[in-house]
Scaffold this motif. Structure first.
Motif, PDB file in Angstrom:
ATOM      1  N   LEU A  97       7.203  29.761 -34.000  1.00 20.35           N
ATOM      2  CA  LEU A  97       7.049  30.935 -34.850  1.00 20.35           C
ATOM      3  C   LEU A  97       8.361  31.680 -35.055  1.00 20.35           C
ATOM      4  CD1 LEU A  97       3.708  32.409 -33.447  1.00 20.35           C
ATOM      5  CD2 LEU A  97       4.024  31.010 -35.486  1.00 20.35           C
ATOM      6  N   ALA A  98       9.441  31.194 -34.481  1.00 20.69           N
ATOM      7  CA  ALA A  98      10.720  31.883 -34.632  1.00 20.69           C
ATOM      8  C   ALA A  98      11.090  31.989 -36.097  1.00 20.69           C
ATOM      9  CB  ALA A  98      11.814  31.138 -33.866  1.00 20.69           C
ATOM     10  N   ASN A  99      11.744  33.087 -36.447  1.00 16.48           N
ATOM     11  CA  ASN A  99      12.011  33.333 -37.866  1.00 16.48           C
ATOM     12  C   ASN A  99      12.970  32.320 -38.471  1.00 16.48           C
ATOM     13  OD1 ASN A  99      14.468  34.246 -36.817  1.00 16.48           O
ATOM     14  ND2 ASN A  99      13.735  36.341 -36.737  1.00 16.48           N
ATOM     15  N   TYR A 100      13.658  31.528 -37.649  1.00 14.64           N
ATOM     16  CA  TYR A 100      14.552  30.512 -38.190  1.00 14.64           C
ATOM     17  C   TYR A 100      13.891  29.141 -38.285  1.00 14.64           C
ATOM     18  CZ  TYR A 100      15.068  29.937 -33.149  1.00 14.64           C
ATOM     19  OH  TYR A 100      14.821  29.800 -31.810  1.00 14.64           O
ATOM     20  N   ASN A 101      12.637  29.059 -37.834  1.00 17.44           N
ATOM     21  CA  ASN A 101      11.933  27.768 -37.888  1.00 17.44           C
ATOM     22  C   ASN A 101      11.487  27.457 -39.302  1.00 17.44           C
ATOM     23  OD1 ASN A 101      10.302  28.176 -34.661  1.00 17.44           O
ATOM     24  ND2 ASN A 101      12.231  27.187 -35.181  1.00 17.44           N
TER      25      ASN A 101
ATOM     26  N   ARG B  95       9.780  35.551 -46.605  1.00 19.77           N
ATOM     27  CA  ARG B  95       9.245  35.542 -45.245  1.00 19.77           C
ATOM     28  C   ARG B  95       9.857  36.691 -44.475  1.00 19.77           C
ATOM     29  NH1 ARG B  95      10.436  30.332 -42.089  1.00 19.77           N
ATOM     30  NH2 ARG B  95      12.140  31.467 -41.127  1.00 19.77           N
ATOM     31  N   SER B 100      10.040  36.778 -32.840  1.00 16.09           N
ATOM     32  CA  SER B 100       9.413  35.548 -32.352  1.00 16.09           C
ATOM     33  C   SER B 100       8.061  35.879 -31.752  1.00 16.09           C
ATOM     34  CB  SER B 100      10.295  34.886 -31.305  1.00 16.09           C
ATOM     35  OG  SER B 100      11.453  34.361 -31.897  1.00 16.09           O
ATOM     36  N   ASN B 104       5.062  33.446 -39.123  1.00 17.01           N
ATOM     37  CA  ASN B 104       6.172  33.283 -40.053  1.00 17.01           C
ATOM     38  C   ASN B 104       5.662  32.787 -41.399  1.00 17.01           C
ATOM     39  OD1 ASN B 104       5.586  30.676 -39.344  1.00 17.01           O
ATOM     40  ND2 ASN B 104       7.601  30.168 -38.539  1.00 17.01           N
TER      41      ASN B 104
END
Lengths: 114, 118
Positions: A97-101, B95, B100, B104
Motif C-alpha cells: 500500500l506504500a504510495n510509491y507502489n 492518487r 503507508s 492507494n
C-alpha cells in the motif's frame, strides 16, 4: 513472470443472478484492487485488499463484496445483478500500500447483464 | 473529494507529429501522484508516465512527457513523434500520497481516445 491474470474473460448473466470474478496478482504482490469500467467511462474504484483485509471501499452497494485468499488471489462477488452492472471489471495488484507502489492491471473481465 | 477531468473525448494526430492531451484535477491535498495510463483495444491498462506532486521537474519517458502545473492543477501529456501503436484510450489518474497502510486507490478521468493517422 506472469502478469495479473483474471478469469473469466467474458461472462454473460441475466438480471438477478450472482457472479464471481477471479484475479491472481503478480507473484510477490500482496495487494489487490478492483475497478469497474463502464463503457465510455474511466475505471471506478470498488475495493482494495491487502494481506487479506479490506483496506478501502468505493461508493458501491452492498451487493458488491470481495475477499482475498492466503495466496493473495482475490474474488469479486456481485449479487442480484442489474443491467447497470454490465462493465469491464479490472483487477490491479501492487506490492503493498506504500504510495510509491505501482499498480499493475489485468486484462479485465467483460460482464454483460441481460 | 478529488476529481479528475479530461475535456477531450477524442483526439487525432498524424503519424510522426506531436499531440497534447489535457487533464485537470481538483484536490485540497498538497502531496499526491498523477499518472497517465494507456488502454489499447486489447484492454490491458498500461502505465505511461507518473509525476510526484512534490517534484517541480516534469516527468519524461522517451517520447512521452508531461506539463505539470501544480498551481493551475493541470497535468497534460505530450506525445512526440506519434506512432500507429500509440492509438489507444488515455486516462489521467490521481492518487493521494497519504501514508503507508492507507489505500492507494486511483481516481481516473473519463479518458481521451487518441487516433493516429498514417
Amino acid at each position: 513472470d506472469a502478469g495479473v491474470t483474471q478469469s473469466p474473460t467474458h461472462l454473460i448473466k441475466t438480471r438477478g443472478q450472482h457472479v464471481t470474478l477471479r484475479c491472481s496478482p503478480i507473484s510477490g504482490h500482496k495487494s489487490v484492487s478492483w475497478y469497474q469500467q463502464v463503457l465510455g467511462q474511466g475505471p471506478q474504484f470498488i475495493f482494495q485488499y491487502y494481506e487479506k483485509e479490506e483496506r478501502g471501499r468505493g461508493n458501491f452497494p452492498d451487493r458488491f463484496s470481495a475477499r482475498q485468499f492466503p495466496n493473495y488471489s482475490s474474488e469479486l462477488n456481485v449479487n442480484a445483478l442489474l443491467l447497470g452492472d454490465s462493465a469491464l471489471y479490472l483487477c490491479a495488484s501492487s506490492l503493498g500500500l506504500a504510495n510509491y507502489n505501482e499498480q499493475f492491471f489485468g486484462p479485465g473481465t467483460r460482464l454483460t447483464v441481460l | 473529494a478529488q476529481t479528475v477531468t479530461q475535456s477531450q473525448p477524442e483526439m487525432s494526430v498524424q503519424e510522426a507529429e506531436t499531440v497534447t492531451l489535457s487533464c485537470t484535477y481538483d484536490t485540497s491535498e498538497s502531496d499526491y501522484y498523477l499518472f497517465w495510463y494507456k488502454q489499447p483495444p486489447s484492454r490491458q491498462m498500461i502505465l505511461v508516465i507518473r509525476q510526484e506532486a512534490y517534484k517541480q521537474q516534469n516527468a519524461t519517458e522517451n517520447r512521452f512527457s508531461v506539463n505539470f502545473q501544480k498551481a493551475a492543477k493541470s497535468f497534460s501529456l505530450k506525445i512526440s513523434d506519434s506512432q500507429l501503436g500509440d492509438a489507444a484510450m488515455y486516462f489521467c489518474a490521481y492518487r493521494s500520497s497519504g501514508f503507508s497502510g492507507a489505500t492507494n486507490k486511483l481516481i481516473f478521468g473519463t479518458g481521451t481516445l487518441l487516433a493516429v493517422q498514417p
